[in-house]
Design a protein around this motif. Structure first.
Motif, PDB file in Angstrom:
ATOM      1  N   ALA A  20       0.826  -1.206   0.000  1.00  0.00           N
ATOM      2  CA  ALA A  20       0.000   0.000   0.000  1.00  0.00           C
ATOM      3  C   ALA A  20       0.861   1.256   0.000  1.00  0.00           C
ATOM      4  O   ALA A  20       0.570   2.228  -0.725  1.00  0.00           O
ATOM      5  CB  ALA A  20      -0.930  -0.008   1.210  1.00  0.00           C
TER       6      ALA A  20
ATOM      7  N   GLY B 221       1.257   3.141  -3.536  1.00  0.00           N
ATOM      8  CA  GLY B 221       0.612   4.441  -3.378  1.00  0.00           C
ATOM      9  C   GLY B 221       1.542   5.560  -3.819  1.00  0.00           C
ATOM     10  O   GLY B 221       1.135   6.483  -4.548  1.00  0.00           O
TER      11      GLY B 221
ATOM     12  N   THR C 144       2.055   5.402  -7.638  1.00  0.00           N
ATOM     13  CA  THR C 144       0.895   5.947  -8.354  1.00  0.00           C
ATOM     14  C   THR C 144       0.919   7.467  -8.343  1.00  0.00           C
ATOM     15  O   THR C 144       0.668   8.119  -9.373  1.00  0.00           O
ATOM     16  CB  THR C 144      -0.408   5.425  -7.728  1.00  0.00           C
ATOM     17  N   GLU C 145       1.225   8.044  -7.203  1.00  0.00           N
ATOM     18  CA  GLU C 145       1.322   9.507  -7.120  1.00  0.00           C
ATOM     19  C   GLU C 145       2.400  10.022  -8.064  1.00  0.00           C
ATOM     20  O   GLU C 145       2.213  11.057  -8.734  1.00  0.00           O
ATOM     21  CB  GLU C 145       1.652   9.933  -5.692  1.00  0.00           C
TER      22      GLU C 145
END
Length: 214
Positions: free
Chosen positions: A81, A85, A88-89
């Protein structure tokens, strides 16, 4: 004068924690377990040993995680995660395959510099999946989902004309090997990790292994 009352809990490990401490304790368990698993894999530590390092009883640890496998899978989910995460950002801030993948590499290096146990744990998971069928069965879908993240990046490159359609599968395999090398080979040394990231960028841009002209 009567002696001051002693604290009966002093020097003892915590049992089941009050609700206000539950989140902090769970976070501490995950962090300590990640470091332990990153060093020696699934077989390196027992729940009793991990509980002692956290400062709680083994019974309290089982309040959070019903088994060692449950704890291992929770650490894995926590790491994924965080890492994906951040990935992805990073890719959402730039356009094009090359820029997006370089953003992933830069993010990977930043995470590794902040906490080397993240990459080390990811590398250990691959070995543990081969040794433990129960881990492999539990994490196979997650592995496919992670692959999908990078396949989508490659498909962006194909759609934009940055990658020839005929080279799609080769680029996907190149990315897999690159990521394995970063986590398994140099994550323990931030200087080498940074050098590896730079070399990958240069290879991708054709600036490192270009055939010299005589």
């Amino acid at each position: 004068m009567n002696a001051a009352p002693t604290n009966p809990t002093k020097g003892k490990r915590l049992g089941r924690p009050p609700a206000t401490d539950s989140g902090d304790t769970r976070r501490r368990i995950l962090d300590i377990a990640r470091a332990a698993f990153a060093t020696g894999g699934y077989d390196a530590s027992t729940n009793r040993e991990l509980a002692a390092e956290v400062g709680i009883t083994a019974g309290a640890l089982y309040h959070y995680f019903g088994s060692k496998l449950d704890l291992y899978l929770a650490v894995h989910g926590d790491v994924q995660a965080l890492v994906y995460g951040r990935f992805t950002e990073a890719v959402e801030r730039v356009d094009g395959f090359f820029n997006k993948f370089e953003a992933v590499l830069d993010t990977a290096h930043k995470l590794n510099r902040q906490d080397p146990t993240l990459a080390a744990f990811v590398g250990v998971v691959r070995s543990d999946m081969r040794r433990h069928p129960e881990i492999n069965a539990a994490l196979r879908t997650d592995a496919e989902r992670r692959d999908g993240f990078f396949v989508r990046l490659v498909d962006i490159g194909v759609a934009d004309g940055e990658i020839a359609k005929a080279d799609r599968l080769f680029v996907i395999e190149f990315i897999r090997i690159v990521l394995i090398g970063l986590t398994d080979g140099v994550s323990h040394d931030t200087t080498r990790h940074k050098r590896a990231v730079t070399s990958i960028k240069r290879v991708m841009r054709g600036g490192l292994l270009a055939v010299p002209h005589n």
